[in-house]
Design a protein around this motif. Structure first.
Motif, PDB file in Angstrom:
ATOM      1  N   ASP A  69       0.919  -1.445   0.049  1.00 37.26           N
ATOM      2  CA  ASP A  69      -0.165   0.063   0.119  1.00 37.26           C
ATOM      3  C   ASP A  69       0.983   1.292  -0.044  1.00 37.26           C
ATOM      4  N   LYS A  70       0.985   1.814  -1.096  1.00 39.88           N
ATOM      5  CA  LYS A  70       1.939   2.964  -1.245  1.00 39.88           C
ATOM      6  C   LYS A  70       1.406   4.191  -0.959  1.00 39.88           C
ATOM      7  N   ARG A  71      -0.072   4.254  -0.781  1.00 41.19           N
ATOM      8  CA  ARG A  71      -0.528   5.222  -0.079  1.00 41.19           C
ATOM      9  C   ARG A  71      -0.210   5.849   1.046  1.00 41.19           C
ATOM     10  N   PHE A  72       0.679   4.813   1.910  1.00 36.18           N
ATOM     11  CA  PHE A  72       1.274   5.325   3.133  1.00 36.18           C
ATOM     12  C   PHE A  72       2.691   5.852   2.530  1.00 36.18           C
ATOM     13  N   LYS A  73       3.044   7.403   2.890  1.00 35.86           N
ATOM     14  CA  LYS A  73       4.088   7.686   2.477  1.00 35.86           C
ATOM     15  C   LYS A  73       5.358   7.598   3.630  1.00 35.86           C
ATOM     16  N   ALA A  74       5.018   7.284   4.785  1.00 36.33           N
ATOM     17  CA  ALA A  74       5.999   6.759   5.994  1.00 36.33           C
ATOM     18  C   ALA A  74       5.374   6.170   6.681  1.00 36.33           C
ATOM     19  N   VAL A  75       6.461   5.026   7.232  1.00 36.63           N
ATOM     20  CA  VAL A  75       5.811   4.099   8.065  1.00 36.63           C
ATOM     21  C   VAL A  75       6.563   3.853   9.357  1.00 36.63           C
ATOM     22  N   ALA A  76       5.868   3.668  10.463  1.00 38.95           N
ATOM     23  CA  ALA A  76       6.381   3.684  11.949  1.00 38.95           C
ATOM     24  C   ALA A  76       5.972   2.599  12.517  1.00 38.95           C
ATOM     25  N   THR A  77       6.828   1.843  13.352  1.00 38.67           N
ATOM     26  CA  THR A  77       6.422   1.043  14.308  1.00 38.67           C
ATOM     27  C   THR A  77       6.807   1.421  15.661  1.00 38.67           C
ATOM     28  N   LEU A  78       5.866   0.892  16.776  1.00 41.16           N
ATOM     29  CA  LEU A  78       6.270   0.855  17.993  1.00 41.16           C
ATOM     30  C   LEU A  78       6.442  -0.419  18.744  1.00 41.16           C
ATOM     31  N   SER A  79       7.447  -0.911  19.392  1.00 43.36           N
ATOM     32  CA  SER A  79       7.248  -2.345  19.968  1.00 43.36           C
ATOM     33  C   SER A  79       6.785  -3.342  19.036  1.00 43.36           C
ATOM     34  N   MET A  80       7.372  -3.247  17.870  1.00 42.38           N
ATOM     35  CA  MET A  80       6.885  -4.205  16.760  1.00 42.38           C
ATOM     36  C   MET A  80       7.021  -5.610  17.449  1.00 42.38           C
ATOM     37  N   PHE A  81       5.852  -6.541  17.191  1.00 43.64           N
ATOM     38  CA  PHE A  81       5.543  -7.857  17.515  1.00 43.64           C
ATOM     39  C   PHE A  81       5.358  -8.546  16.170  1.00 43.64           C
ATOM     40  N   ASN A  82       6.065  -9.665  15.956  1.00 40.29           N
ATOM     41  CA  ASN A  82       5.863 -10.483  14.675  1.00 40.29           C
ATOM     42  C   ASN A  82       4.864 -11.749  15.147  1.00 40.29           C
ATOM     43  N   SER A  83       3.534 -11.270  15.027  1.00 41.26           N
ATOM     44  CA  SER A  83       2.690 -12.530  15.417  1.00 41.26           C
ATOM     45  C   SER A  83       2.738 -13.767  15.097  1.00 41.26           C
TER      46      SER A  83
END
Length: 353
Positions: free
Chosen positions: A176-190
């Motif tokens: 989804d390239k509508r999102f121009k910037a991506v951030a994660t906080l405390s990412m959890f790989n479910s």
């Protein structure tokens, strides 16, 4: 290792200080007309201040419950940078995701946070189905809806994923390239954790658990009872004995200090068929947007952020930002860490949107 696995399966904890916080938080929840349970939550909409707007929309016939936050002095005739926020596993929009959505709105952003389909106040049955494809579709749908909201600058649309929502945010952003910037906080790989166990504590039982999930699906398909996992309700004493910060502090947060009636660790056993074959780390090279990954330096989940960050090889720029001294759950609520994370996010979005 077997003892660790059984304890993690319980996943819970609490102490005297947290009990006091819990009573206060639950008391405040009862007063909040939006049922928000985080510290400093909006209690009413006032002209000239950050406001909250409950909305709903459909994803394939499933009604989604969401909240939109608008900045102080919001003028729908103007254009504002906008952030979609994906909540943690078991969480709902009124907890940490709402906290970060409100804080970003205070910094001038329109934000949207939605309960996952089949969870929280959103519709869908069986209840508490937890499938990666659904969570990723939730993120795409937030972009769909907020893009039509007056005031949204679709050229400055960003994404923030927290905990499990962080892993799903990475997957959503790959396409989804509508999102121009991506951030994660405390990412959890479910997927990694459901497959291998937390800290790889259940690798030996992968096939056994896949068989259980398959049997549960067969039972559902035949019209039988829905089988759930994550239904344990340990005592305070049992909680205090859990050795991992994630689960000990997690149950304090979700079941005590910032409990919400729509939040639960329960999910259908059959969901494991999808969860255990999912991995947030695959195709990370498809992310070409600017990427910021935030984690606590003392988080026992940090290894998941490290793994994903290393595989993001095609982004124009990426940054790993550590909150010194923070555990995973402390990034959800502790003011000093929330303030640092929000400041970093604002700087990141300002530079890259």
């Amino acid at each position: 290792m077997k003892k660790l696995t059984s304890i993690i399966a319980l996943a819970i904890s609490i102490g005297a200080t947290e009990n006091t916080q819990a009573q206060s938080a639950l008391k405040e929840q009862g007063k909040n007309p939006f049922t928000l349970v985080y510290d400093g939550a909006i209690i009413k909409n006032e002209k000239g201040k950050v406001n909250i707007h409950p909305v709903s929309y459909d994803i394939g016939g499933v009604k989604i419950a969401a909240n939109i936050y608008t900045p102080a002095g919001f003028n729908p005739a103007k254009k504002y940078p906008t952030v979609a926020v994906a909540h943690p596993n078991g969480g709902v929009k009124e907890q940490v995701a709402g906290l970060y959505a409100q804080r970003l709105a205070e910094e001038g952003y329109i934000t949207i946070v939605a309960d996952a389909a089949y969870q929280g106040a959103s519709g869908g049955t069986p209840r508490n189905t937890d499938k990666p494809a659904n969570r990723i579709a939730d993120i795409h749908a937030m972009a769909d809806y907020i893009s039509g909201f007056k005031g949204t600058d679709t050229a400055k649309l960003a994404l923030l994923g927290i905990c499990g929502g962080g892993g799903y945010a990475l997957k959503a952003a790959q396409a989804d390239k509508r999102f121009k910037a991506v951030a994660t906080l405390s990412m959890f790989n479910s997927g990694e954790v459901r497959r291998n166990g937390f800290l790889n504590s259940q690798v030996a039982t992968i096939q056994q658990r896949l068989k259980q999930a398959s049997d549960a699906r067969a039972q559902e398909a035949a019209g039988g009872e829905i089988v759930y996992v994550g239904t344990a309700s340990p005592t305070d004493e049992e909680i205090a004995k859990i050795p991992t910060d994630l689960y000990r502090e997690g149950y304090i947060y979700y079941y005590r200090s910032y409990a919400h009636p729509n939040s639960t660790f329960k999910y259908t056993m059959s969901s494991l068929m999808d969860l255990m074959t999912f991995d947030a780390n695959t195709n990370m090279d498809l992310i070409n947007q600017p990427l910021l990954m935030i984690a606590g330096s003392k988080a026992d989940t940090k290894y998941m952020t490290d793994e994903a960050f290393e595989k993001a090889t095609n982004t124009r720029n990426k940054e790993l930002f550590l909150l010194d001294g923070a555990t995973h759950i402390q990034t959800y609520w502790k003011p000093v860490y929330v303030a640092q994370a929000v400041n970093k996010l604002v700087n990141f979005y300002q530079v890259n949107l």
